[in-house]
Every structure is written in structure tokens, then in C-alpha cells.
Design an enzyme around this catalytic site. Sequence first.
Site, PDB file in Angstrom:
ATOM      1  N   GLU A   1      -1.398  -5.451   8.428  1.00  0.00           N
ATOM      2  CA  GLU A   1      -0.833  -4.716   9.633  1.00  0.00           C
ATOM      3  C   GLU A   1      -1.542  -5.165  10.932  1.00  0.00           C
ATOM      4  O   GLU A   1      -2.556  -5.075  10.895  1.00  0.00           O
ATOM      5  CB  GLU A   1      -0.639  -3.302   9.449  1.00  0.00           C
ATOM      6  CG  GLU A   1       0.103  -3.031   8.088  1.00  0.00           C
ATOM      7  CD  GLU A   1       0.365  -1.458   8.009  1.00  0.00           C
ATOM      8  OE1 GLU A   1      -0.027  -0.661   8.846  1.00  0.00           O
ATOM      9  OE2 GLU A   1       0.949  -1.146   6.946  1.00  0.00           O
TER      10      GLU A   1
ATOM     11  N   LYS B   1      -1.330  -9.119   3.032  1.00  0.00           N
ATOM     12  CA  LYS B   1      -0.597  -8.806   4.171  1.00  0.00           C
ATOM     13  C   LYS B   1      -1.480  -7.873   4.627  1.00  0.00           C
ATOM     14  O   LYS B   1      -2.126  -6.985   4.180  1.00  0.00           O
ATOM     15  CB  LYS B   1       0.796  -8.169   3.541  1.00  0.00           C
ATOM     16  CG  LYS B   1       1.446  -7.752   5.036  1.00  0.00           C
ATOM     17  CD  LYS B   1       2.970  -7.274   4.512  1.00  0.00           C
ATOM     18  CE  LYS B   1       3.175  -6.062   3.970  1.00  0.00           C
ATOM     19  NZ  LYS B   1       2.470  -4.934   4.602  1.00  0.00           N
TER      20      LYS B   1
ATOM     21  N   ASP C   1       0.848  -1.285  -0.019  1.00  0.00           N
ATOM     22  CA  ASP C   1      -0.104  -0.247   0.013  1.00  0.00           C
ATOM     23  C   ASP C   1       0.785   1.567   0.044  1.00  0.00           C
ATOM     24  O   ASP C   1       0.495   2.442  -0.183  1.00  0.00           O
ATOM     25  CB  ASP C   1      -1.150   0.041   1.120  1.00  0.00           C
ATOM     26  CG  ASP C   1      -0.434   0.011   2.598  1.00  0.00           C
ATOM     27  OD1 ASP C   1       0.811  -0.331   2.611  1.00  0.00           O
ATOM     28  OD2 ASP C   1      -1.084   0.256   3.483  1.00  0.00           O
ATOM     29  N   SER C   2       2.316   1.102   0.057  1.00  0.00           N
ATOM     30  CA  SER C   2       3.190   2.168  -0.166  1.00  0.00           C
ATOM     31  C   SER C   2       2.905   2.778  -1.546  1.00  0.00           C
ATOM     32  O   SER C   2       3.416   3.960  -1.645  1.00  0.00           O
ATOM     33  CB  SER C   2       4.590   1.786  -0.133  1.00  0.00           C
ATOM     34  OG  SER C   2       4.857   0.522  -0.668  1.00  0.00           O
TER      35      SER C   2
ATOM     36  N   GLU D   1       9.039  -4.515  10.824  1.00  0.00           N
ATOM     37  CA  GLU D   1       9.381  -2.995  10.304  1.00  0.00           C
ATOM     38  C   GLU D   1       9.770  -2.365  11.235  1.00  0.00           C
ATOM     39  O   GLU D   1       9.180  -2.072  12.385  1.00  0.00           O
ATOM     40  CB  GLU D   1       8.400  -2.344   9.425  1.00  0.00           C
ATOM     41  CG  GLU D   1       8.535  -1.195   9.149  1.00  0.00           C
ATOM     42  CD  GLU D   1       7.774  -0.359   8.074  1.00  0.00           C
ATOM     43  OE1 GLU D   1       6.915  -1.272   7.415  1.00  0.00           O
ATOM     44  OE2 GLU D   1       7.997   0.395   7.525  1.00  0.00           O
TER      45      GLU D   1
ATOM     46  N   ASP E   1      -1.136  -6.055  -0.296  1.00  0.00           N
ATOM     47  CA  ASP E   1      -1.491  -5.470   0.819  1.00  0.00           C
ATOM     48  C   ASP E   1      -2.840  -5.332   1.136  1.00  0.00           C
ATOM     49  O   ASP E   1      -3.658  -4.706  -0.014  1.00  0.00           O
ATOM     50  CB  ASP E   1      -0.909  -3.815   1.080  1.00  0.00           C
ATOM     51  CG  ASP E   1       0.328  -4.173   2.105  1.00  0.00           C
ATOM     52  OD1 ASP E   1       0.816  -5.036   2.651  1.00  0.00           O
ATOM     53  OD2 ASP E   1       1.138  -3.197   1.860  1.00  0.00           O
TER      54      ASP E   1
HETATM   55  O1  KIV Z   1       3.555  -0.995   1.808  1.00  0.00           O
HETATM   56  C1  KIV Z   1       4.656  -1.438   1.734  1.00  0.00           C
HETATM   57  O2  KIV Z   1       5.574  -1.324   0.834  1.00  0.00           O
HETATM   58  C2  KIV Z   1       4.980  -2.470   2.906  1.00  0.00           C
HETATM   59  C3  KIV Z   1       6.490  -2.863   2.814  1.00  0.00           C
HETATM   60  C4  KIV Z   1       7.577  -1.693   2.902  1.00  0.00           C
HETATM   61  C5  KIV Z   1       6.838  -4.007   4.054  1.00  0.00           C
HETATM   62  O3  KIV Z   1       4.309  -2.820   3.574  1.00  0.00           O
END
Ligand code: KIV
Length: 275
Positions: free
Chosen positions: A120, A118, A49-50, A186, A88
Amino acid sequence: MSATTEIRRPVPPDIRARKGGTPLVVLTAYTTPVARLVDPHCDIVLVGDSVGMVLHGLPSTLHVTMEMMVLHGQAVARGLSRAMMVIDMPFGSYEESPDQAFRNAARLMSETGAAAVKLEGGEHMAGTIAFLTRRGIPVMGHVGLTPQAVNTLGGYRVQGRGEDADRIRRDAAAVVEAGAFAVVLEKVPDALAREITGAVAVPTIGIGASADCDGQVLVVDDMLGLFTAFRPKFVKRYAELGQEADRAIAAYAAEVRARTFPAPEHVFGEEPVRK
Ligand code: KIV
């Protein structure tokens, strides 16, 4: 049947079985061309989600939507043939209830082809992780600095220093106990990441954590140096593509202004050229 040997792409149990073995290589990707670049080198490609901050210029990951994740997930899937794809779950798509999490995780997997999601969170997300994993959704956990919680954590600081270490230990243990096949650590201190790696039965994937984690993940744009201003301590730049792009764009602009681009070899005459 084709004459070429099909490469069997890893699935979550393969990744889990890599605990303590050759370190897992993980990078993010958000587009088809970048997915093609990272695919031959990675065990896992993460549609993080970055993407919201890196590609869309958003101030945090809190503004990322399911629609954005589906679109980027589909683009990345078109560029992968070897690595396993993890996607994510965006903020607000899983925290409300296990039912909500299942609905959105199933959508992400079915519409993008990702092998896992994934999400959090530690102890408080364990029930949801157990709910998903029992229903066919492999989950990668993510503890320590959880960027979607930036407002409750009060920033992007290292997590788990001093007395706070026990919170991270409990979070990691809880997500693993709930059935996560791997867990991202992280921005936690090196020694704590090493200790957690030794204590849990699944691979830990570090980012700003420890070289002793079972794998490492970086945001691909960061390690390629595409953002000249963003230089966190945990990112090693393997290239300076931002500077290279700046040089190229400046040269183009100068040549356009000087009328030296396009040159004769870039323009067309009257007659079509036959090859
Ligand atoms: O969103 C992302 O890119 C991440 C990673 C950097 C672990 O969660």
C-alpha cells in the site's frame, strides 16, 4: 510428458499486457478450499491482509504478521492451478526501508510461491517499489483508501474527492512510474478512477472505484455474504451464505436437542458393511 495440456498460469507481464482488454477478475482467498473454488474463475487470487479481519476477527489489518501471511499464502497456493497468486505485504514489513521490504517480499514469494507482492502507498512508496521491481520482485500497487493507514486517514472514507483528487492522481502515477505491473484503486470516486485508468499504462484494479477500471477485486467472504452484518456500498452480494449457514446450524442444533440426529443411516451396527 503428460498427455494433458499444461495450462500456462499468468505471470505479471501477462497481467500488465491486459491493459484495456477484457477486465481482470480478482478475488481474495485465504484457505485451500476457497482457493480451489475461485481458481477456475479468476485471473489473480489475492492473499489479502484482510485475512486478519475476515478470518482472525482482528479490528484492523494493522495486526497482521508475516507469519500469518506466509501460512495463508501456503494454504492458498495448494488450491491454485490456473490463477496467478499475489500476496499482501503486512503493515510494518516494508515501510522502514527498501532493504526491509526486499527481505520480506523475497520471503513471502519464496515460502509461498506467490508471483508478486502487493503493498500500500503512493508517492512515498515509489522508491521502495522501484527497488523491489529492479531486483525481481513484481509489485502490485495500492492507492486511494489504504486500510493500513486507517489511523492517519482517520477512517475508511472515500479518498480523492474534490481537491484531494490530485493526491490520488500523483500516487497512482508514482507507483506506475516506479514499475508496478498493476495498481489497486480502493474507494475513489468513479470519475477519478476512470481518469486514472485512462492515464496510466498498467491495469487498474478497482474496489469501490469504477466499472471502467481494467479489473475488479472483492473480498470473497463479502461477495458470498458470509458476514451478515458487514454491508459496504461497494460490495455486491452474489450469495447469502451467512444466512444459509445460520439456517443449517440452527437445524443441526434443533435435531441434536430432539435426538433426531444422528438418524439410523448415520450410525454403525455391529457388523462392518462390505461393499
Ligand atoms: O487485503 C485485501 O483484501 C485487499 C483487497 C481488498 C484490495 O487489499
